[in-house]
Design a protein around this motif. Structure first.
Motif, PDB file in Angstrom:
ATOM      1  N   ARG A 253      -0.997  -3.487   1.915  1.00  0.00           N
ATOM      2  CA  ARG A 253       0.147  -2.580   1.917  1.00  0.00           C
ATOM      3  C   ARG A 253       1.204  -3.023   0.897  1.00  0.00           C
ATOM      4  N   ILE A 259       4.164   1.597   3.057  1.00  0.00           N
ATOM      5  CA  ILE A 259       4.767   1.203   4.331  1.00  0.00           C
ATOM      6  C   ILE A 259       4.202   2.049   5.460  1.00  0.00           C
ATOM      7  N   ASN A 260       4.353   3.383   5.260  1.00  0.00           N
ATOM      8  CA  ASN A 260       3.807   4.316   6.246  1.00  0.00           C
ATOM      9  C   ASN A 260       3.007   5.355   5.480  1.00  0.00           C
ATOM     10  N   TYR A 261       1.691   5.171   5.522  1.00  0.00           N
ATOM     11  CA  TYR A 261       0.838   5.978   4.661  1.00  0.00           C
ATOM     12  C   TYR A 261       0.964   7.463   4.981  1.00  0.00           C
ATOM     13  N   GLU A 262       0.963   7.829   6.203  1.00  0.00           N
ATOM     14  CA  GLU A 262       1.009   9.239   6.577  1.00  0.00           C
ATOM     15  C   GLU A 262       2.328   9.882   6.143  1.00  0.00           C
ATOM     16  N   ASP A 263       3.437   9.196   6.433  1.00  0.00           N
ATOM     17  CA  ASP A 263       4.738   9.767   6.033  1.00  0.00           C
ATOM     18  C   ASP A 263       4.876   9.824   4.515  1.00  0.00           C
ATOM     19  N   GLU A 264       4.367   8.785   3.878  1.00  0.00           N
ATOM     20  CA  GLU A 264       4.486   8.766   2.424  1.00  0.00           C
ATOM     21  C   GLU A 264       3.623   9.855   1.783  1.00  0.00           C
ATOM     22  N   GLU A 425      -7.358  -0.899   9.178  1.00  0.00           N
ATOM     23  CA  GLU A 425      -6.730  -0.708  10.488  1.00  0.00           C
ATOM     24  C   GLU A 425      -7.773  -0.663  11.603  1.00  0.00           C
TER      25      GLU A 425
END
Length: 730
Positions: A253, A259-264, A425
């Motif tokens: 990462r 940091i936050n793959y989905e949000d990014e 993950e």
């Protein structure tokens, strides 16, 4: 009933053997074992608490079945009596005896004589006995360790043989005499031990209790600790794998600035959407302003080139383009990157350049009119406005094209990150679940260990062993004497019972009737010796009376009463019995005629039988007289065979048998053949040369009429509550 009386009389017949043989053997054993040492016993009680004790499982509501509880108690009993436990007790007891024993004085550890016996036998290992320390406990432990280190699985190894050989007090056989049992259905275990040395009894139980606790904890905790060690090792290994996978995810990462793959990715998609909208909007503005600007330039003709070549116009126009480009770029950055103050400053600067550009155009008066003299002021203002819009759109398109490259890089950057992050993950999740599963198993094992600790903590000695000061109630000396007495008694009974079962001598009525399957109606005693001989005549008279009474019942009216006296072998007493019967019948008023093959004829035995005519024996005037009795003595069946007519044409036949001789198979065959020839004529047995008790079975009580004689006779007849005294005044 007859079997009961038979056994009573059987015991009476061997009464002297039953009295004398056990007493003699018991006296011999008592004399031979008079120097046998006394036995000392000690015991202790151990509370286990396995069933009724408090533990974690019971507090959790887990109930054990009765079968499980019984198995748990059986396991404890097996641990105490296990060979490994007894072997450790043997070596520790031997080491304690060697350290604490005194060859000249008894003590609470061992008697002096037993110490000398064990010490003198242990010449090969005297060097293993350590007495260097002033503390005997240390010496005992060192000696025990020396014995353990010296032992090998070799028959020639002395330490190996301490438990295997017949070394007293410490060998397998001696220690297996320890009695361990559960008290009813409780949690208590009782341990008993008996030997001839009080010190060894006491020390053996002390060592056994300690060794039992060690063995129990080793077995229970050893298994649980191995499981716990395994789970801890697995937990550490999987924890390291989990940490490595988490570190790998973190590093990935960081390296990819995620940091936050989905949000990014959502943010990138939103930016791309805004970019597309802004791009097409800016492109449209660019085309519109460009089109209007060109149209206005056609109308302005030469003035356009003059304006565009004006230095002031160029300067302010470039400034406006730069500022628009900066403002366009400021849209895609947060306020943290480009402060609002800077943006406001750019807007102010943009307005200033616009105003400066407008002022510069206002100063060029020749631009107000075209060559034809038409006013250009409105066109120039509109052209200037479109030029500014064009520059703005051009700046935005330039920025958006750069943004497009940036967004493409973003997509190229985030596309492979998603699958890699998912894989990493997932690996972290798998390791985390494995870690939690092992952690749960470890917690369960620790809970089990704590439960075992609580159970082990309840292994308490309720009644510790005490040093026995007094020998057992029944010493080994007395016990051997009593045992020898009863052993001899039972052996005597068994021996004579076997003889009685196998013996084929007709020495009493029951035996005679069992073997011959015929009835005994008379018994004459043998001649009694010494002072009892005064009763010989009385016994003969009583026997003859009883026999005559039985014979008379078979007489038939209005005919001669003929009685045949037969035997299988000569010399069985036919002449004697006939003489007694003649005397009795004569006294009773019968006209007796006696005929014997020995007296009447000198012919051979078989010739006597062939020539005998029963209807010619009595004179005519006496025939058919009911008082006539004819007694005929025949030769033995071994010497001559009887015929059916002489056996059937009589009142009854009497088989005289010598009770002292063996009733052989040939005798039985002769007797059965005679019985068949008699047909319906009665054939009875008369025993001769019997003992008095046998004659009493037929004749009743016979003298002397002593108290004990009458008592035994009453018992033999099962008259336990009988009263034989005659009634008065009757």
């Amino acid at each position: 009933m007859k079997y009961t009386t038979y056994f009573i009389k059987f015991f009476y017949r061997i009464r002297y053997w039953l009295i004398l043989a056990p007493i003699i053997v018991a006296l011999l054993v008592y004399w031979q074992t008079r120097h046998t040492s006394h036995s000392y016993s000690a015991s202790c009680s151990i509370y286990t608490g396995i069933i009724t004790g408090v533990n974690i499982l019971s507090e959790s509501g887990i109930v054990t079945t009765a079968y499980t509880q019984g198995s748990m108690m059986d396991n404890l009993l097996n641990i105490i009596t296990a060979d490994q436990t007894l072997k450790q007790v043997s070596l520790r007891l031997y080491a304690r005896i060697m350290v604490y024993g005194d060859p000249n004085k008894d003590n609470t550890y061992v008697n002096a004589a037993n110490y000398r016996l064990l010490y003198n036998h242990a010449d090969p290992i005297h060097h293993l006995i350590d007495k260097s320390s002033e503390n005997d406990s240390i010496n005992e432990q060192r000696t025990y360790e020396n014995l353990i280190a010296y032992e090998t699985n070799d028959p020639s190894n002395y330490v190996y043989g301490i438990y295997q050989w017949n070394l007293p007090y410490v060998n397998r056989g001696a220690l297996q005499q320890i009695d361990v049992k559960r008290v009813g259905t409780s949690d208590v275990i009782e341990v008993f031990y008996t030997t001839d040395d009080p010190g060894i009894v006491y020390q053996t139980l002390l060592i056994l209790i300690d060794e039992f606790n060690k063995q129990y904890q080793d077995l229970r905790f050893g298994e649980t600790k191995n499981v716990i060690a395994y789970f801890r090792a697995e937990l550490k290994r999987i924890g390291n794998e989990l940490a490595n996978s988490e570190d790998s995810l973190t590093i990935y990462r960081v390296d990819n600035q995620v940091i936050n793959y989905e949000d990014e990715t959502k943010h990138v998609a939103a930016l791309n959407r805004d970019y597309e909208l802004q791009y097409w909007q800016s492109l449209n503005d660019y085309n519109v302003s460009d089109s209007i600007k060109k149209e206005l330039e056609k109308r302005m003709h030469l003035n356009t080139e003059i304006i565009q070549n004006n230095n002031s116009f160029i300067f302010h126009n470039n400034n406006i383009s730069d500022i628009n480009e900066k403002l366009a770029m400021a849209k895609y950055y947060s306020k943290d990157v480009i402060p609002q103050k800077m943006i406001d400053s750019l807007y102010n600067e943009l307005e200033a350049n616009k105003k400066a550009l407008s002022d510069a155009l206002q100063k060029t008066g020749y631009l107000k009119y075209s060559k034809e003299g038409i006013s250009n002021e409105g066109v120039v203002d509109e052209w200037l406005k479109q030029v500014i819009a064009y520059k703005k759109a051009e700046a935005e398109l330039k920025v958006l094209n750069e943004r497009k490259i940036y967004m493409g890089k973003k997509y190229i950057h985030f596309a492979p990150i998603g699958s890699t992050l998912t894989r990493k993950e997932r690996l972290v999740d798998i390791n985390e679940r494995r870690y939690l599963a092992i952690l749960d198993a470890l917690n369960a094992a620790l809970l089990k260990e704590k439960s075992i600790q609580m159970n082990s903590a309840t292994l308490k000695v309720m009644n510790p062993p005490y040093y026995p000061l007094v020998a057992s109630t029944i010493s080994k000396h007395r016990l051997l004497t009593i045992a020898s007495y009863f052993a001899t008694l039972f052996f005597t009974i068994f021996f004579f019972l076997i003889i009685e079962i196998l013996d084929r001598t007709l020495h009493h009525v029951f035996k005679a009737e069992q073997l011959t399957k015929s009835r005994v109606i008379g018994a004459f005693t043998r001649l009694l010796p010494l002072k009892a001989r005064r009763f010989n005549q009385t016994y003969n008279m009583l026997s003859a009376q009883t026999l005559c009474n039985s014979i008379i019942t078979y007489f038939k009216p209005n005919q001669n009463n003929i009685i045949n006296l037969i035997s299988n072998e000569p010399g069985e007493g036919k002449s004697f019995v006939m003489a007694q019967l003649v005397q009795q019948f004569t006294e009773r008023g019968f006209d007796v005629t006696q005929l014997s093959w020995q007296n009447e004829y000198s012919a051979a035995p078989q010739a006597f039988i062939q020539s005998l005519k029963l209807n010619e024996l009595v004179p005519l005037e006496k025939s058919n007289s009911k008082n006539n009795v004819i007694l005929i003595e025949y030769p033995s069946l071994k010497d001559a065979t009887s015929t059916e007519d002489i056996l059937q044409d009589v009142s009854l036949n009497l088989q005289i048998i010598d009770s002292r001789r063996t009733w052989k198979n040939i005798d039985q065959q002769l007797f059965e053949r005679t019985r068949e020839m008699c047909n319906k004529t009665p054939l009875f047995i008369v025993l001769n040369y019997t003992k008095r008790d046998t004659a009493e079975e037929i004749n009743g009580l016979m003298p002397p009429y002593t108290f004990f004689h009458k008592l035994f006779y009453r018992i033999s007849q099962l008259g336990f509550t009988a009263n034989d005294k005659p009634l008065q005044n009757v």
